[in-house]
Design a protein around this motif. Structure first.
Motif, PDB file in Angstrom:
ATOM      1  N   ILE A  69      -5.280   0.499   7.994  1.00  0.00           N
ATOM      2  CA  ILE A  69      -5.667   1.681   7.219  1.00  0.00           C
ATOM      3  C   ILE A  69      -4.907   2.889   7.766  1.00  0.00           C
ATOM      4  N   PRO A  70      -3.671   3.077   7.323  1.00  0.00           N
ATOM      5  CA  PRO A  70      -2.882   4.221   7.810  1.00  0.00           C
ATOM      6  C   PRO A  70      -3.376   5.537   7.203  1.00  0.00           C
ATOM      7  N   LYS A  71      -3.142   6.644   7.928  1.00  0.00           N
ATOM      8  CA  LYS A  71      -3.537   7.956   7.409  1.00  0.00           C
ATOM      9  C   LYS A  71      -2.723   8.309   6.168  1.00  0.00           C
ATOM     10  N   ASN A  72      -1.454   7.958   6.213  1.00  0.00           N
ATOM     11  CA  ASN A  72      -0.579   8.235   5.066  1.00  0.00           C
ATOM     12  C   ASN A  72       0.303   7.018   4.814  1.00  0.00           C
ATOM     13  N   ILE A  73       0.263   6.473   3.616  1.00  0.00           N
ATOM     14  CA  ILE A  73       1.053   5.275   3.308  1.00  0.00           C
ATOM     15  C   ILE A  73       2.508   5.652   3.055  1.00  0.00           C
ATOM     16  N   SER A 159      -5.358  10.532  -9.909  1.00  0.00           N
ATOM     17  CA  SER A 159      -5.951   9.245 -10.311  1.00  0.00           C
ATOM     18  C   SER A 159      -4.972   8.101 -10.073  1.00  0.00           C
ATOM     19  N   ALA A 160      -3.689   8.338 -10.379  1.00  0.00           N
ATOM     20  CA  ALA A 160      -2.662   7.316 -10.140  1.00  0.00           C
ATOM     21  C   ALA A 160      -2.513   7.033  -8.647  1.00  0.00           C
ATOM     22  N   LEU A 161      -2.527   8.091  -7.823  1.00  0.00           N
ATOM     23  CA  LEU A 161      -2.446   7.911  -6.378  1.00  0.00           C
ATOM     24  C   LEU A 161      -3.649   7.135  -5.848  1.00  0.00           C
ATOM     25  N   ALA A 162      -4.828   7.469  -6.361  1.00  0.00           N
ATOM     26  CA  ALA A 162      -6.052   6.795  -5.925  1.00  0.00           C
ATOM     27  C   ALA A 162      -6.028   5.319  -6.302  1.00  0.00           C
ATOM     28  N   ARG A 163      -5.559   5.014  -7.515  1.00  0.00           N
ATOM     29  CA  ARG A 163      -5.457   3.621  -7.950  1.00  0.00           C
ATOM     30  C   ARG A 163      -4.495   2.853  -7.067  1.00  0.00           C
ATOM     31  N   GLY A 164      -3.333   3.455  -6.788  1.00  0.00           N
ATOM     32  CA  GLY A 164      -2.336   2.793  -5.948  1.00  0.00           C
ATOM     33  C   GLY A 164      -2.847   2.549  -4.545  1.00  0.00           C
ATOM     34  N   LYS A 165      -3.531   3.539  -3.958  1.00  0.00           N
ATOM     35  CA  LYS A 165      -4.034   3.393  -2.594  1.00  0.00           C
ATOM     36  C   LYS A 165      -5.151   2.355  -2.527  1.00  0.00           C
ATOM     37  N   ALA A 166      -6.032   2.342  -3.543  1.00  0.00           N
ATOM     38  CA  ALA A 166      -7.118   1.362  -3.566  1.00  0.00           C
ATOM     39  C   ALA A 166      -6.571  -0.062  -3.638  1.00  0.00           C
ATOM     40  N   ASP A 167      -5.580  -0.274  -4.515  1.00  0.00           N
ATOM     41  CA  ASP A 167      -4.976  -1.607  -4.639  1.00  0.00           C
ATOM     42  C   ASP A 167      -4.262  -2.000  -3.351  1.00  0.00           C
ATOM     43  N   TRP A 168      -3.593  -1.042  -2.710  1.00  0.00           N
ATOM     44  CA  TRP A 168      -2.881  -1.303  -1.451  1.00  0.00           C
ATOM     45  C   TRP A 168      -3.869  -1.695  -0.364  1.00  0.00           C
ATOM     46  N   LEU A 169      -4.906  -0.890  -0.149  1.00  0.00           N
ATOM     47  CA  LEU A 169      -5.863  -1.130   0.935  1.00  0.00           C
ATOM     48  C   LEU A 169      -6.617  -2.442   0.743  1.00  0.00           C
ATOM     49  N   VAL A 170      -7.160  -2.658  -0.442  1.00  0.00           N
ATOM     50  CA  VAL A 170      -7.969  -3.859  -0.673  1.00  0.00           C
ATOM     51  C   VAL A 170      -7.079  -5.091  -0.818  1.00  0.00           C
ATOM     52  N   GLY A 171      -6.117  -5.013  -1.736  1.00  0.00           N
ATOM     53  CA  GLY A 171      -5.277  -6.187  -2.000  1.00  0.00           C
ATOM     54  C   GLY A 171      -4.505  -6.654  -0.789  1.00  0.00           C
TER      55      GLY A 171
END
Length: 690
Positions: A69-73, A159-171
């Protein structure tokens, strides 16, 4: 002269804008005119960094490193399109460029495409947004006359950033955790896993289904049949039970106890959104969701005859009401019904379609003002366009009116009902033949009749497996994905070997079934993802804070990884074969690839094709296609029919060798000339000597 830099999502859109705006000078990576410079992306030019891009220690997949879980991807350029990104950067830094216009797709991902580019090149000049719902000349001109400040779309980008980060972290974390713990390529994600679960649950219902017989009693009168009304799900389990009831009924006379005539009026269905169009195309033509999206995207971008395809609305905004007559006129040469509605004044009957509250980023899928040229459409494009066009014509059509007559006949406490329906007015179902005959069973109230009864044996039927159409319906109902991403999710499930297509249905593989046993229960449920998708929509409308959402996802990611680490469920890899790796002796695994089935070693990385690749090279003996074999770094052609083997020549050797066609051509010419004097004869001899 100062100019504006326009960034489009793909070259074809840049070409359209250049034509409409009169930008004529074409260069390798952009168009240029007096007022505009138009350049393009190729979809996403940048993507989120991988863990190893952030920290080299994360390059090796290790369960102990998780969760990551990085602070900034951060973002990085995609290798194949680096040159185009550099070209856009050079254009943006020109002294005559005073501002930029985002002209990528009008949606969440389109916003991300352009914002990533502007962020990467550190663009610090004013930015405007072109927001249009069709690619017609008229729509483009109106869009450029009503450019909006890019700041109005900051929430959409969040919203696009949030979607991308959620998919990155979980997936990424869940996939790494499963893969490292069970030593197999196990892909999971916040949307694809609950989608996989839908398919498996349907299969479980089918597998647990046990058919059984039951019996129904019918009244026969004037050649028509009526059902015996039973309470709730009551059935006759045996023929003896049904026969006993019939014996009692035969002793009584029937009486017409009730005769009701009801008129039903049905409005035309609303225009399509993308998901319903994909479901209909799957049901009618067995098109995959991905294929339908590709076709409708072509109708939008290439032919420009439909509005923006990736819409989740079936309604129209009131500001386009005045354009509907022009759109109808564009169809007059394509459909006679459109011409008929024009003669009636193009009166809009379905006025409920105009609802600004139910239009999000884009309105429903409808035709544009461009004239349709059927000769330029493929058969599949024509099929999809006709679906969209018929729904649009329904806005001008009268109601579909039917008349239903229910006649209830009582034999004591037993009731039979004759139900008959006739079409009074076809309305929007204009292709339906109108039923003008009177009801087939002629009965009057209080009339007595003598009954004739029959018993029919029935068998309960199992639930049907999910098709792409029915799966899309479930995904939409539970808020899994968006119209733009659902097709991609289904494709990813098949490419990951978790799902396979069989006779039009989607079936889980043993690997997919095992994954659902290993993965967290909350991730396999649609509830978590549905909740997050609603939050993403709220972020896009400025109702939910981006950072609050990300913190919630990070917390959930830690919990999901912890559950996998402590799980004691055993895993069996169904892809393992009994063939051993020639390099290290480990068992080889069978995997699907773009080049067919392959055998791989997860220990040392060795890989080879499972079956030899069939070439177009023909056997010189039996003329059947030969397969390609490799041995000691050399490739060979071999005929599986008679065993003939030939060395595969490299490019240089193939150029030197004369082909059979060339040989026949030369021989033909030689035969028509004097062999002693012919230069062709000399050339032929030299060629044959090589």
């Amino acid at each position: 002269m100062k100019k504006k830099l326009i960034i489009t999502e793909k070259p074809s859109v840049a070409t359209d804008l250049a034509r409409v705006l009169g930008v004529e000078q074409k260069n390798k990576t952009y168009y240029e005119g007096n007022n505009y410079i138009i350049t393009w992306a190729y979809g996403h030019l940048l993507t989120l960094k991988l863990p190893e891009d952030i920290n080299k220690d994360w390059q090796n997949w290790d369960l102990n490193d998780l969760p990551i879980i990085p602070k900034n991807i951060g973002i990085k350029p995609l290798p194949k399109t680096k040159q185009q990104l550099k070209a856009i950067s050079r254009l943006a830094k020109r002294t005559d460029v005073e501002s930029a216009i985002i002209a990528t797709d009008s949606g969440r991902e389109g916003e991300a495409v352009a914002r990533y580019i502007l962020e990467w090149i550190r663009f610090n000049k004013p930015v405007e947004r072109l927001w249009i719902s069709s690619q017609t000349t008229k729509a483009i001109r109106e869009g450029f006359s009503n450019l909006r400040p890019a700041e109005q779309f900051d929430d959409l980008y969040a919203s696009a950033l949030a979607r991308g980060k959620a998919d990155w972290l979980v997936g990424l974390n869940v996939t790494r955790a499963l893969t490292t713990k069970y030593k197999d390529n196990l892909s999971a994600g916040r949307v694809q896993t609950p989608t996989l679960s839908f398919i498996w649950k349907q299969e479980q219902e089918i597998n647990s289904f046990r058919p059984h017989k039951f019996y129904k009693i019918y009244l026969v009168y004037q050649g028509q049949t009526a059902d015996l009304l039973l309470k709730n799900s009551e059935q006759f389990e045996t023929r003896e039970q049904a026969e006993k009831v019939v014996q009692g009924l035969q002793k009584k006379s029937g009486l017409v106890e009730d005769l009701k005539v009801k008129q039903n009026m049905q409005d035309a269905p609303l225009p399509y959104d993308l998901t319903e169009l994909q479901r209909t195309a799957n049901s009618m033509y067995a098109f995959s969701a991905k294929k339908t999206l590709s076709i409708v995207q072509s109708l939008y971008e290439v032919h420009k005859i439909v509005s923006y395809p990736r819409t989740d609305s079936k309604y129209l905004s009131t500001d386009i009401k005045d354009t509907l007559k022009e759109r109808l006129s564009a169809l007059s040469g394509f459909d006679s019904q459109a011409k008929a509605y024009l003669r009636r004044g193009a009166k809009i009957v379905q006025r409920s379609v105009f609802n600004d509250q139910k239009v999000t980023d884009h309105y429903a899928l409808i035709p544009t003002e461009e004239s349709v040229q059927p000769a330029k459409l493929s058969s599949d494009e024509l099929r999809i366009f006709r679906l969209i066009e018929k729904r649009f014509l329904g806005l001008f059509a009268e109601k579909f009116i039917t008349e239903t007559t229910n006649t209830t006949i009582g034999f004591g406490s037993a009731k039979f009902v004759f139900k008959q329906t006739r079409v009074v007015k076809p309305g929007w179902r204009f292709d339906l033949e109108t039923e003008t005959k009177k009801t087939k069973v002629q009965l009057k109230l209080k009339q007595q009749i003598e009954g004739q009864f029959i018993i029919k044996e029935k068998l309960t039927t199992p639930p049907k497996p999910l098709t792409e159409g029915t799966l899309l319906g479930k995904m939409e109902k539970f808020g899994l994905g968006t119209p733009a991403t659902r097709a991609e999710i289904i494709e990813k499930l098949t490419q990951s070997e978790l799902v396979k297509r069989t006779n039009g249905a989607l079936i889980t593989t043993p690997k997919g079934q095992q994954l659902l046993k290993l993965v967290n229960k909350s991730l396999a449920s649609p509830d978590l993802t549905s909740k997050w998708e609603k939050s993403l929509e709220s972020i896009a409308h400025g109702k939910v804070n981006y950072m609050d959402f990300v913190k919630d996802v990070e917390k959930e990611t830690r919990r999901l990884v912890s559950e996998i680490k402590t799980s004691e469920i055993e895993y069996r890899d169904f892809g393992v074969t009994n063939k051993l790796c020639p390099e290290c002796g480990y068992a080889l695994k069978e995997r699907n690839s773009r080049d067919g089935k392959i055998l791989t070693c997860s220990h040392c990385g060795y890989r080879r094709r499972k079956d030899p690749k069939v070439s177009n090279h023909r056997c010189p003996q039996c003329h059947k296609k030969m397969v390609i074999l490799e041995k000691n770094g050399q490739s060979y052609f071999r005929c599986l029919n008679d065993g003939t083997t030939e060395k595969m020549l490299d490019k240089k050797e193939r150029k030197k060798k004369i082909s059979k066609k060339e040989e026949r051509k030369l021989l033909s010419k030689i035969n028509n000339e004097d062999p002693e004097e012919s230069p062709l004869a000399i050339a032929m001899k030299k060629a044959m000597e090589k």
